[in-house]
Design a protein around this motif. Structure first.
Motif, PDB file in Angstrom:
ATOM      1  N   TYR A  53       0.879  -1.662  -0.197  1.00 27.19           N
ATOM      2  CA  TYR A  53      -0.201  -0.211  -0.488  1.00 27.19           C
ATOM      3  C   TYR A  53       1.252   0.906   0.358  1.00 27.19           C
ATOM      4  N   GLY A  54       2.355   1.322   0.506  1.00 28.29           N
ATOM      5  CA  GLY A  54       3.265   2.189   0.936  1.00 28.29           C
ATOM      6  C   GLY A  54       3.017   3.223  -0.369  1.00 28.29           C
ATOM      7  N   VAL A  55       4.273   1.813  -1.435  1.00 24.88           N
ATOM      8  CA  VAL A  55       4.340   1.990  -2.726  1.00 24.88           C
ATOM      9  C   VAL A  55       3.217   2.183  -3.645  1.00 24.88           C
TER      10      VAL A  55
ATOM     11  N   PHE B  14       0.347   3.986  -2.926  1.00 23.87           N
ATOM     12  CA  PHE B  14       0.388   5.502  -2.588  1.00 23.87           C
ATOM     13  C   PHE B  14       1.327   6.462  -2.845  1.00 23.87           C
ATOM     14  N   LEU B  15       2.923   6.046  -2.957  1.00 24.60           N
ATOM     15  CA  LEU B  15       4.006   6.644  -3.608  1.00 24.60           C
ATOM     16  C   LEU B  15       4.130   7.027  -4.705  1.00 24.60           C
ATOM     17  N   PHE B  16       3.912   5.872  -5.293  1.00 20.20           N
ATOM     18  CA  PHE B  16       2.996   5.835  -6.855  1.00 20.20           C
ATOM     19  C   PHE B  16       2.105   6.838  -7.853  1.00 20.20           C
ATOM     20  N   ALA B  17       1.288   6.851  -7.075  1.00 24.18           N
ATOM     21  CA  ALA B  17       0.333   8.663  -6.714  1.00 24.18           C
ATOM     22  C   ALA B  17       1.120   9.469  -6.740  1.00 24.18           C
ATOM     23  N   ILE B  18       1.670   9.750  -5.680  1.00 21.04           N
ATOM     24  CA  ILE B  18       2.173  10.802  -5.891  1.00 21.04           C
ATOM     25  C   ILE B  18       2.768  11.677  -6.957  1.00 21.04           C
ATOM     26  N   VAL B  19       3.820  10.226  -7.285  1.00 21.31           N
ATOM     27  CA  VAL B  19       5.191  10.882  -7.777  1.00 21.31           C
ATOM     28  C   VAL B  19       3.868  10.514  -9.173  1.00 21.31           C
ATOM     29  N   VAL B  20       3.531   9.962  -9.818  1.00 20.53           N
ATOM     30  CA  VAL B  20       2.680  10.424 -10.605  1.00 20.53           C
ATOM     31  C   VAL B  20       2.394  11.984 -10.614  1.00 20.53           C
ATOM     32  N   ASN B  21       1.283  12.090  -9.722  1.00 22.99           N
ATOM     33  CA  ASN B  21       0.755  13.522  -9.289  1.00 22.99           C
ATOM     34  C   ASN B  21       1.893  14.532 -10.089  1.00 22.99           C
ATOM     35  N   PHE B  22       3.000  13.809  -8.876  1.00 26.14           N
ATOM     36  CA  PHE B  22       3.991  14.985  -8.967  1.00 26.14           C
ATOM     37  C   PHE B  22       5.330  15.298 -10.345  1.00 26.14           C
TER      38      PHE B  22
ATOM     39  N   LEU C 265      -5.584  10.932  -5.673  1.00 28.51           N
ATOM     40  CA  LEU C 265      -5.320  10.544  -4.690  1.00 28.51           C
ATOM     41  C   LEU C 265      -6.727  10.122  -3.308  1.00 28.51           C
ATOM     42  N   LEU C 266      -7.540  10.889  -3.958  1.00 30.91           N
ATOM     43  CA  LEU C 266      -8.651  10.185  -2.679  1.00 30.91           C
ATOM     44  C   LEU C 266      -9.032   8.811  -3.828  1.00 30.91           C
ATOM     45  N   MET C 267      -8.730   8.813  -4.734  1.00 31.71           N
ATOM     46  CA  MET C 267      -9.393   7.756  -5.253  1.00 31.71           C
ATOM     47  C   MET C 267      -8.275   6.199  -4.399  1.00 31.71           C
ATOM     48  N   THR C 268      -6.898   6.900  -5.252  1.00 30.14           N
ATOM     49  CA  THR C 268      -6.709   5.824  -4.449  1.00 30.14           C
ATOM     50  C   THR C 268      -6.224   5.037  -3.146  1.00 30.14           C
ATOM     51  N   LEU C 269      -6.342   6.132  -2.773  1.00 31.79           N
ATOM     52  CA  LEU C 269      -6.673   6.430  -0.712  1.00 31.79           C
ATOM     53  C   LEU C 269      -7.646   5.822  -0.691  1.00 31.79           C
ATOM     54  N   ALA C 270      -8.574   5.950  -1.537  1.00 32.65           N
ATOM     55  CA  ALA C 270     -10.047   5.234  -0.837  1.00 32.65           C
ATOM     56  C   ALA C 270      -9.940   3.585  -0.972  1.00 32.65           C
ATOM     57  N   THR C 271      -9.277   3.413  -2.674  1.00 34.45           N
ATOM     58  CA  THR C 271      -8.957   1.351  -2.481  1.00 34.45           C
ATOM     59  C   THR C 271      -8.203   1.014  -1.850  1.00 34.45           C
ATOM     60  N   LEU C 272      -7.740   1.950  -1.504  1.00 36.28           N
ATOM     61  CA  LEU C 272      -5.910   1.325  -0.506  1.00 36.28           C
ATOM     62  C   LEU C 272      -6.824   0.823   1.096  1.00 36.28           C
TER      63      LEU C 272
ATOM     64  N   ILE D 110      11.186  -7.553  -5.709  1.00 35.87           N
ATOM     65  CA  ILE D 110      10.265  -6.062  -5.571  1.00 35.87           C
ATOM     66  C   ILE D 110       9.768  -6.251  -7.384  1.00 35.87           C
ATOM     67  N   LEU D 111       9.618  -6.887  -7.990  1.00 35.24           N
ATOM     68  CA  LEU D 111       8.154  -7.328  -9.123  1.00 35.24           C
ATOM     69  C   LEU D 111       7.324  -8.116  -8.489  1.00 35.24           C
ATOM     70  N   ASP D 112       7.516  -8.218  -7.404  1.00 38.34           N
ATOM     71  CA  ASP D 112       5.816  -8.799  -6.959  1.00 38.34           C
ATOM     72  C   ASP D 112       5.264  -7.832  -6.475  1.00 38.34           C
ATOM     73  N   LEU D 113       6.625  -6.996  -5.895  1.00 37.50           N
ATOM     74  CA  LEU D 113       5.665  -5.369  -4.912  1.00 37.50           C
ATOM     75  C   LEU D 113       5.329  -4.758  -5.592  1.00 37.50           C
ATOM     76  N   LEU D 114       5.765  -4.636  -6.430  1.00 40.66           N
ATOM     77  CA  LEU D 114       5.778  -3.365  -8.342  1.00 40.66           C
ATOM     78  C   LEU D 114       4.053  -3.914  -8.733  1.00 40.66           C
ATOM     79  N   THR D 115       4.560  -5.088  -9.043  1.00 44.68           N
ATOM     80  CA  THR D 115       2.809  -5.590  -9.073  1.00 44.68           C
ATOM     81  C   THR D 115       1.713  -5.203  -8.521  1.00 44.68           C
ATOM     82  N   ASN D 116       1.522  -6.053  -7.377  1.00 48.21           N
ATOM     83  CA  ASN D 116       0.097  -5.453  -5.855  1.00 48.21           C
ATOM     84  C   ASN D 116       0.338  -4.252  -6.467  1.00 48.21           C
ATOM     85  N   ALA D 117       0.904  -2.972  -6.016  1.00 49.75           N
ATOM     86  CA  ALA D 117       1.025  -1.231  -5.989  1.00 49.75           C
ATOM     87  C   ALA D 117       0.137  -0.986  -7.531  1.00 49.75           C
ATOM     88  N   VAL D 118       0.892  -1.359  -8.446  1.00 43.25           N
ATOM     89  CA  VAL D 118       0.076  -0.661  -9.113  1.00 43.25           C
ATOM     90  C   VAL D 118      -1.728  -1.820  -9.540  1.00 43.25           C
TER      91      VAL D 118
END
Lengths: 327, 300
Positions: A11-13, A15-23, A298-305, B108-116
């Motif tokens: 979940y951390g990754v 959320f971070l992904f969404a933030i990084v995309v946004n930025f 961000l909101l929708m990502t947070l809701a999903t997480l 790493i790949l699994d983490l990425l997969t689940n995150a996306v």
């Protein structure tokens, strides 16, 4: 109740992904979104407003990492910037107005579909290969393949325009004052029927398919045979023994599907002119109101997480084996 | 492969699905013959109902809906199929790599997969598309593919994990086959039903996502597709004025592709998970079972 670290890391990754995309996305795009937004502001473009937009989208002389740090600081204090379209209002205000309606729509649709979809799936697995199964199961898979746009447009035309059964547009009759009255709730209910029915086929299809698959494997378990051997009635074995346990994969699937449900609700709200997040996102994207679009993601990502986290917790309670197996 | 095709053709559902998909593809391929007119040309008055000269009526702009439908199939199907292939290749490669190599790569790949996987796709697509402005088919393809590979990657990974320690793979490793050969020659063929499932599912998803994006107005409005047809119909308030033919045709096209592909998918699912099979054999078995139960009942 402890949550495996790995889930939290995921979940951390995310959320971070969404933030990084946004930025980074606005900073990487060719052409400056800032000029577009300032043009969009028109006469309301005070120096302060221009400054705020510039800082947010990187048109300032500052190293990238400092901008990123500022951005994170803003997020931490729930400052998502100001809306371009509704200028003096902040993004949080704009999203807050509509989030409730979307939550209402999505939760109603999920509850409704969960009841119908899992029942259909359980029945289909129970009489696998029977007439019911060979009709319902391919039909469910087909439902998953139909885009919500198509269902929304078809529903709107059939029940809204041609038959005039349900009101087209808005969440309640605009002549009514929102309040705790029967007429108001009746109006809300009536206005929600078509959007909910539009969101449901996809969900029912998904739930039915998952439930059928998991039910089929559960039906092969020893405890089901045991239940039958005890001479329990068919319904008691089906619901008390098999369906209860077959529900677990459906729960997992539900959390993963939430993103898709949001996608569906965006389209549904646009077609039915329903004042939720989707409609806000649409008007924002037409007006190139980037801060609102970003806040939305961000909101929708947070809701999903959040929903995934909730399912993880429920899962651990419902199936005690999981808590041990996962760590 | 031959036996796989035979297995497919023995299933009634798969044959129907295949016929629908192939028919639509042929229609798209022979668009210049079926609809010789330019789909963007004004050929009649606005919003004419279906008639002999315009089999599917005309749009608000007086364009022939039939021509648009036939030509729209080209772009919609081409983008859908290409994106589906792209998604499948990406997902399969990532899943294979993670599942086969294991260790840190897999972590790493699994983490990425689940995150996306948990990031809501459509809002992300809308964000990317709105920053890119009006986007052409290639950009739509790339955006959809980059956000939707995780489903396939997850399936492929778990299957690869199960295969990795099977005897034939270990034997191949002992013989000293290089990794790429083990992955692509030993493991990959065993994943074919899964990849087929992934491919069909991805194509369906790509068509849904593409239609959604175009309907929201992110497509190139000059490019005739089923999605932009819906967008134009919505913008000319075809629904409110009752011009059902304007929306019914693109909808019918999308539903037909979805129907055909999902019938195929249902069959692939049964091939990949034999447990799910519900073909004629199972029906016969169930019938015999019931019959025997009745006989036992009667004998008691």
């Amino acid at each position: 109740m402890r949550l495996p670290l790995r889930r939290l890391a995921i979940y951390g990754v995310a959320f971070l992904f969404a933030i990084v995309v946004n930025f980074f996305v606005p900073r990487l795009m060719p052409g400056s979104p800032v000029d577009g937004m300032i043009a969009q502001l028109g006469p309301r473009a005070t120096p302060a407003a221009i400054e705020a937009i510039k800082a947010r989208f990187g048109a300032v002389e500052q190293p990238l990492w400092e901008q990123f740090a500022d951005y994170l600081k803003g997020l931490a204090t729930l400052d998502l910037g100001v809306s371009v379209k509704y200028y003096p209002q902040t993004v949080v205000e704009v999203l807050g107005r509509s989030a409730g309606w979307t939550a209402f729509l999505v939760i109603t649709a999920i509850t409704f579909s969960l009841c119908i979809g899992t029942s259909l799936g359980a029945l289909a697995a129970w009489r696998r290969g029977g007439r019911f199964d060979s009709f319902v199961s391919p039909f469910s898979i087909m439902m998953i393949a139909v885009p919500p746009v198509v269902i929304a447009v078809a529903t709107l035309f059939t029940f809204g325009v041609a038959l005039r059964w349900f009101p087209v547009g808005y969440a309640y009759n605009p002549n009514l004052d929102p309040g705790l009255s029967f007429t108001f709730f009746g109006s809300v209910f009536l206005h929600a029927i078509m959007p909910v029915l539009t969101l449901s086929p996809y969900l029912i299809g998904e739930f039915q398919t998952t439930m059928r698959t998991s039910m089929i494997s559960v039906l092969g378990e020893d405890y089901v045979t045991m239940g039958r051997a005890k001479g329990l009635s068919e319904t008691a074995v089906m619901f008390g023994y098999a369906a209860r346990n077959a529900m677990l994969p459906v729960l997992t699937n539900l959390a993963l599907m939430l993103g898709a449900v949001f996608g569906g609700s965006i389209v549904t709200e646009i077609v039915f002119n329903y004042p939720g997040l989707g409609l806000t996102l649409y008007t924002a994207s037409v007006a190139r109101d980037y801060p609102v679009i970003q806040g939305q993601l961000l909101l929708m990502t947070l809701a999903t997480l959040g929903a995934n986290l909730l399912v993880d917790l429920i899962y651990g309670i419902v199936d005690p084996r999981i808590g041990e197996a996962r760590t | 492969m031959n036996s796989g095709v035979k297995l497919l053709l023995r299933q009634k559902k798969a044959v129907i699905g295949l016929v629908i998909v192939v028919a639509l593809c042929l229609m798209a391929l022979f668009a210049p013959i079926l609809a010789p007119n330019d789909p963007a040309a004004r050929v009649g008055r606005s919003h004419q109902p279906p008639s002999i000269s315009h089999v599917m009526g005309t749009t608000k702009m007086g364009r022939d809906v039939f021509s648009q439908f036939v030509w729209g199939a080209r772009s919609s199907l081409a983008v859908g199929f290409a994106t589906g292939i792209f998604i499948t290749v990406l997902g399969t490669l990532i899943g294979l790599a993670g599942g086969y190599f294991g260790g840190r790569t897999d972590n790493i790949l699994d983490l990425l997969t689940n995150a996306v996987l948990v990031i809501p796709n459509i809002p992300l697509l809308i964000l990317l598309a709105s920053f890119a402005g009006t986007v052409g088919p290639i950009a739509i393809m790339a955006i959809i593919a980059l956000t939707s590979w995780p489903w396939g990657a997850r399936m492929t990974r778990s299957q690869t994990l199960a295969l990795r320690n099977r005897e034939f793979v270990i034997a191949a490793r002992m013989v000293g086959e290089p990794n790429w050969r083990i992955v692509f020659v030993e493991i990959l063929p065993n994943l074919l039903p899964l990849i087929a499932l992934n491919l069909v599912g991805s194509i369906i998803y790509a068509i849904v996502a593409q239609t959604t994006l175009e309907y929201l107005g992110f497509g190139d409005p000059l490019n005739v597709t089923w999605g932009t047809m819906l967008y134009n119909a919505q913008n000319s308030s075809a629904i409110i004025v009752g011009a059902w033919w304007d929306i019914a045709m693109p909808c019918a096209g999308i539903v037909l592709v979805g129907l055909g592909l999902s019938l195929l998918n249902f069959t692939f699912d049964e091939i990949a998970n034999p447990q799910l099979r519900s073909g004629p054999a199972l029906r016969r078995w169930l019938r015999l079972n019931r019959q025997r139960a009745r006989e036992l009942e009667a004998a008691r």
